[in-house]
Scaffold this active site. Structure first.
Site, short mmCIF file in Angstrom:
data_model
loop_
_atom_site.label_atom_id
_atom_site.label_comp_id
_atom_site.label_asym_id
_atom_site.label_seq_id
_atom_site.Cartn_x
_atom_site.Cartn_y
_atom_site.Cartn_z
CG ASP A 212 -2.09 1.04 0.95
OD1 ASP A 212 -2.97 1.02 0.55
OD2 ASP A 212 -2.26 1.99 2.05
CD GLU A 264 -2.59 2.54 -3.71
OE1 GLU A 264 -3.07 2.93 -3.83
OE2 GLU A 264 -1.93 2.52 -2.57
O1 LIG Z 1 -4.51 2.95 2.94
C1 LIG Z 1 -4.60 4.69 2.57
C2 LIG Z 1 -5.36 4.06 1.01
O2 LIG Z 1 -3.42 3.19 1.00
C3 LIG Z 1 -4.23 2.88 -0.35
O3 LIG Z 1 -4.65 4.10 -1.25
C4 LIG Z 1 -4.26 5.16 -1.90
C5 LIG Z 1 -5.10 6.54 -2.58
O4 LIG Z 1 -4.89 6.44 -3.49
C6 LIG Z 1 -5.22 8.34 -3.74
O5 LIG Z 1 -5.26 8.85 -3.52
C7 LIG Z 1 -3.21 9.62 -3.04
C8 LIG Z 1 -3.49 10.80 -4.06
O6 LIG Z 1 -4.37 10.33 -5.73
C9 LIG Z 1 -4.50 11.33 -6.23
O7 LIG Z 1 -3.12 11.90 -6.89
C10 LIG Z 1 -4.64 13.24 -5.36
O8 LIG Z 1 -5.03 14.26 -5.87
C11 LIG Z 1 -4.29 12.78 -4.24
O9 LIG Z 1 -4.43 14.04 -3.12
C12 LIG Z 1 -4.38 11.61 -3.24
O10 LIG Z 1 -3.12 12.06 -2.06
C13 LIG Z 1 -6.76 8.20 -4.01
O11 LIG Z 1 -7.80 9.34 -4.03
C14 LIG Z 1 -7.59 7.21 -2.41
O12 LIG Z 1 -8.60 6.73 -2.84
C15 LIG Z 1 -6.40 6.47 -2.10
O13 LIG Z 1 -7.22 5.78 -0.96
C16 LIG Z 1 -5.76 2.11 -0.29
O14 LIG Z 1 -5.82 1.31 -1.94
C17 LIG Z 1 -6.52 2.48 0.13
O15 LIG Z 1 -7.83 1.47 -0.25
C18 LIG Z 1 -6.34 3.22 1.18
O16 LIG Z 1 -8.08 3.97 1.98
#
Ligand SMILES: OC[C@H]1O[C@H](OC[C@H]2O[C@H](OC[C@H]3O[C@H](O)[C@H](O)[C@@H](O)[C@@H]3O)[C@H](O)[C@@H](O)[C@@H]2O)[C@H](O)[C@@H](O)[C@@H]1O
Length: 557
Positions: A212, A264
């Protein structure tokens, strides 16, 4: 010992595998509490073996207070109470192995739950032995004397990424929810704790990890502000010691097992990908790059994507990775809406055909393919009616921060959420047409709404219908297993500018396959080369020199 080579590329089981992701909470409930569990998954292993998948990726199954459905771990060596016991885990693993499949588990190591004993200790005092397991900083004093968080990082789940803890008066970092404090990977004791956890699961027999938000683990300890022209996610993913820590993890743990790793990797560009996966660096095997799956997004908002953009992404991935790095191919997971809604055509007329087109693409492009539960049935987005009906912390927090403060109208917010919500992927698996789709017992309340279309979209019907998406996918999986050209073959986009057709070739030595996919409701003529070859698989019985609406065809040239 040297790796076996095939046309200049190392040969590995994880390159030849197809991975199927299970979100345990939503897969199968066995005890009538409305929440999916490990025995439920075990009871469905024959279904997965029959489909033909090689590897199962289990989203977090660890003890957790579930602020983020398990992505907030309280104890890395305990099974979540709702999911069962360690004996249930062992039985699941044994069942997977008996059927010739493998299991990878989710490693959430950027952060823990605030209920993890390390954090409970850490927040007790500034000199607690666990203080340095997390990232604590004093507030910043503004010119007007007001106290501000240490820097301007935002949390992915809205608001500041820093929360002030009353007890010690310092702030802790959480790139996700307040209940998900970030670990301090600069502390060697933290790294060793994580490595030891990894050994624990590998010694049990798991075959690897999906990691993750792994690029977020290394932070610039001075925490400068993000400047207006900078991207926070890119900064968070490119900390100063990332490669050093991944190489250490590889040396200390991964290199000692025959396992696979997939990181990820939000914030890592295609061009930066080899810095994490080039096999000569000994870090990870592959990462998830989000350019394709998030093509339909502008920040948080839905945007209409174009096929030419999608094709350009796959071409860039192929070019940038070369022979020493490996790719992943996926368009869905538990954080994104349903595949057919996002990239296909969810109308009654084309849902099945378009799901088959997408499956053909996912299973014939170059890279390890990842399928998400229910996409083999063409499951669709659920029509959530109000914010209360959603469960996801990301959606609920953004509602509080943006709608309740008047920054965004409720109508705009909900319209957009209806397209992009993570909860679409999390509605329960549709097994049959009995109450609650056979996900849980009839008198139970499923933890999230079951899509009412389960009466017609369900696994039992799909298994009976020879023309179903399930059976088509089964054929595709069989074909891929027999055909190394789909794994290691060169990739050539034959019509990069065509707005509706995706035509490409996969070639390995003398063997050349042509793939034709129609992403529209129109009909188009195909280049001659397609008519000359032998059809290996198609999603329609009526084959002509043209490709009809949402048709797919694989041809051996
Ligand atoms: O453990 C917490 C979550 O981790 C994983 O997913 C990460 C998240 O990834 C995105 O957010 C990261 C960035 O994405 C975009 O670039 C946005 O512009 C930024 O602001 C974000 O920081 C997703 O948007 C989120 O939905 C994800 O959670 C796991 O796969 C998740 O299930 C966990 O919640």
């Amino acid at each position: 010992m040297h790796d076996e080579l095939i046309y200049g590329q190392t040969k590995h089981w994880w390159k030849e595998s197809v991975v199927y992701q299970i979100y345990p909470r939503s897969f199968q409930d066995s005890n009538g509490d409305g929440i999916g569990d490990l025995p439920g998954i075990t009871s469905r292993l024959d279904y997965l073996r029959d489909l033909g998948v090689d590897v199962i990726w289990l989203s977090p199954h660890y003890d957790s207070p579930n602020a983020d459905n398990g992505y907030d771990i309280r104890d890395y060596r305990k099974v979540m109470r709702e999911f069962g016991t360690m004996q249930d885990f062992d039985a699941l693993l044994a069942g997977i192995k008996q059927r010739g499949m493998r299991l990878i588990v989710d490693l959430v190591a950027n952060h823990t739950s605030d209920e993890h004993v390390w954090f409970i200790e850490s927040r007790k005092s500034r000199d607690n032995p666990y203080r340095d397991y997390y990232l604590w900083r004093p507030g910043k004093i503004a010119a007007n004397g007001a106290e501000l968080p240490p820097n301007n990082f935002g949390s992915a789940f809205s608001g500041s990424a820093w929360t002030k803890d009353k007890g010690t008066g310092e702030y802790y970092l959480h790139l996700f929810a307040e209940k998900q404090p970030d670990l301090n990977w600069d502390n060697p004791a933290v790294r060793e704790e994580i490595y030891s956890t990894m050994r624990f699961w590998l010694d049990k027999g798991v075959d690897g990890f999906r990691m993750d938000v792994i690029p977020f683990i290394s932070k610039d300890a001075t925490f400068p502000d993000v400047l207006p022209n900078e991207s926070q996610v890119h900064i968070n993913a490119n900390g100063p010691h990332l490669q050093e820590y991944l190489q250490e993890m590889n040396r200390e743990v991964l290199s000692k097992y025959d396992c696979m790793t997939v990181g990820e990797a939000h914030g890592i560009t295609i061009e930066e990908t080899p810095t994490l996966v080039d096999e000569r660096r000994h870090e990870l095997n592959m990462i998830f790059n989000f350019d394709a799956v998030r093509l339909n997004r502008d920040g948080r908002n839905w945007r209409q994507w174009k096929l030419t953009e999608l094709k350009a992404i796959y071409a860039r991935q192929y070019e940038a990775l070369g022979v020493h790095s490996w790719n992943t191919i996926f368009l869905a997971n538990h954080d994104n809406p349903r595949l057919v809604n996002a990239f296909g055509d969810d109308s009654d007329a084309y849902r099945v055909a378009s799901a088959k087109v997408l499956a053909t693409m996912l299973l014939t492009l170059k890279g390890t393919a990842y399928l998400y539960q229910g996409d083999e049935l063409g499951m669709t987005n659920y029509r959530f009616r109000s914010i209360e009906e959603y469960d996801d912390i990301e959606a609920k927090n953004a509602w509080k921060f943006d709608v309740l403060t008047g920054k965004e109208t409720a109508e705009h917010y909900l319209d957009n959420l209806a397209r992009v919500s993570r909860d679409h992927a999390r509605t329960p698996m549709q097994w049959d047409d009995s109450p609650h789709a056979g996900f849980t017992s009839p008198d139970a309340k499923p933890w999230l709404a079951v899509n009412p279309n389960y009466t017609t979209i369900n696994a039992a019907d799909a298994r009976r219908d020879q023309d179903s998406i399930y059976h088509y996918m089964q054929q595709l999986l069989r074909l891929r297993k027999q055909t190394l050209a789909f794994v290691y073959g060169d990739y050539e986009d034959l019509a990069p500018e065509h707005p509706s057709l995706f035509l490409y070739a996969r070639t390995l030595g003398e063997e050349r396959f042509l793939v034709a996919l129609n992403f529209s409701r129109e009909t188009f003529a195909l280049p001659d080369e397609f008519s000359k070859g032998q059809i290996v698989l198609a999603n329609t019985a009526s084959i002509s020199s043209e490709l009809g609406a949402w048709e797919s065809r694989i041809v051996l040239a």
